[in-house]
Motif scaffolding. Sequence first.
Motif, mmCIF file in Angstrom:
data_model
loop_
_atom_site.group_PDB
_atom_site.id
_atom_site.type_symbol
_atom_site.label_atom_id
_atom_site.label_comp_id
_atom_site.label_asym_id
_atom_site.label_seq_id
_atom_site.Cartn_x
_atom_site.Cartn_y
_atom_site.Cartn_z
ATOM 1 N N SER A 529 2.037 -6.050 0.635
ATOM 2 C CA SER A 529 2.118 -4.838 -0.203
ATOM 3 C C SER A 529 0.905 -3.928 -0.030
ATOM 4 C CB SER A 529 2.249 -5.232 -1.673
ATOM 5 O OG SER A 529 1.144 -6.015 -2.097
ATOM 6 N N GLY A 532 1.549 -0.704 1.646
ATOM 7 C CA GLY A 532 2.405 0.279 1.006
ATOM 8 C C GLY A 532 3.874 -0.050 1.194
ATOM 9 N N VAL A 533 4.711 0.698 0.512
ATOM 10 C CA VAL A 533 6.158 0.479 0.557
ATOM 11 C C VAL A 533 6.713 1.019 1.868
ATOM 12 C CG1 VAL A 533 8.347 0.995 -0.582
ATOM 13 C CG2 VAL A 533 6.265 0.629 -1.956
ATOM 14 N N SER A 564 2.477 2.671 -3.785
ATOM 15 C CA SER A 564 3.332 2.097 -4.829
ATOM 16 C C SER A 564 2.912 2.595 -6.208
ATOM 17 C CB SER A 564 3.247 0.574 -4.785
ATOM 18 O OG SER A 564 1.920 0.141 -4.905
#
Length: 564
Positions: A529, A532-533, A564
């Motif tokens: 994570s 980032g997404v 996020s």
Amino acid sequence: MAAERADWWRESVVYQVYPQSFQDSDGDGVGDLPGIIDRLDYLRLLGVDVVWLSPVYPSPGDDNGYDISEYCDINPQFGTLADWDRLRDGLHARGMRLIMDLVVNHTSDAHPWFIESRASRDAPRRDFYIWRDSPDGTPPNNWRSVFSGPAWEHDSATDASYLHLFSRRQPDLNWADTRVRTAVHDIMTWWLDRGADGFRMDVINFISKDPALLSSDAPAVEAGDGMASFAPYVLNGPRVHEYLREMHDMVLAGRGAMTVGEMPGVTVEQARDYTAPQRRELNMVFQFEHMEVDSGPGGKFDPVPFSLPSLKRSLARWQTGLEGHGWNSLYLNNHDQPRSVSRFGSDGTLRVESATMLATSLHMLKGTPFVYQGEELGMTNAHFTAIEDYRDIETLNHYHSVVHSGEVAADEVLRRIGVRSRDNARTPMQWDASPNAGFTTGTPWLAANPNHTEVNAEAAVADPGSVFHYYRRLIRLRKEHPVVVHGVFELLLAEHESLFAYTRTLGHEVLLVLANWSAETVEVPLPASAAGVGARPLLGNYPEPEAFGVLRPFEATITLGAAS
């Protein structure tokens, strides 16, 4: 040309040319302006925006051109003003800019100003320089020159000593004299009117000396080597901001010129003042803090293994400290530093991997990146084995000083200067595998690195997997993704001994940079994570990336995702 915004330099990548070593066009063994002109298409292919030209002015050459005897002309060994005009036009036609090296803390002792100054105590330009009485030649105080020995030189003609913080042939100008400042402004205006796009300013935070220096009872300082002995009275002196604002208002205002000040000993807090736009001083500074992480108690020529956490803390301090205040310059190499691939990476079998990893670590930081000639090829230290191989005045003075005094054995001094000498950066540019690396048809002023048969521009341009083409991709990312220029920096894994990890965030985008500064495979203790997404890879220095969480020797990766 680049967009005509006043802060165009924020989006630029600068390439430093050291003229003596770049390309010789006439076979005399010394690089020159026509040689640079012949290589402009190479620079355009690399993708850089600005060329910083190290000094090309007339000079006796005591400090490789940083001892200037005439500011508004070209040293005949480099060419003519007409050649400079052709260089300017060739760069501008290719969408690149040209900045000059402004060396005005000192001149050469062959400059007409100094010749007049030393003629008599009543000479009109006597106060252009800093003189002190010194009966019997005794130095006025115990300051030491950066280049070894006393910082004062006795002149028998007037029985006085002049200050030289560098070579004895580089007397310091007295900026407290208004006429000196006006003369410098005139020089700057002359070059800008001729088409220069800005200046790199040599040791510009030395120009304001403590007034106590000019009194008969100037305070003595603790004995020390070089800058340590005079720093409290010279660095970031009491009028330096006044002088720089005056320079801006009298010369630079409204011109859109780029300015970067070389500033040894500057702190983050001081750099905020130098670079804050509203203060009208400089665009950015060259600071040295991260270049001192491998200096031992005896300074640069007492090298010790560097600590990556210490280096990261330094870089992060400048990234966060100037955020919202000023602007960083980004560099690991220049004409005064050894080659970074030998210093921080590996110049053996993992040379390509470590050179590209170092480039990734640097170019994704916030600031303006500077590429020193040959850095884009992964050029290495020279590995000279004899003092006769060296030409640099700092190196030679240090060697003879400590060997003569018996402080350090000659073979140990050679080992140390082999690690840190400035001549490591000054060996000829490696253009091809021919004799003298394609730099000259004559005898080069400084020997070419023997590894030019493998490490050279001709081979690199032909190889899509070379360090050169990796630099091209890094530079392209800067043009394609605003987060690289404007994103906010955050350091991750600050104490990790091998990993340099950080993010750059702009709006809804997050850039994750991971770099393994070791020759071992390393696990990355970060969750996926962190990228980032929907993160996707933008660039890596291995052909095929591993799964997230593992970095191979000197591997670097750049990913882009949504915050996020």
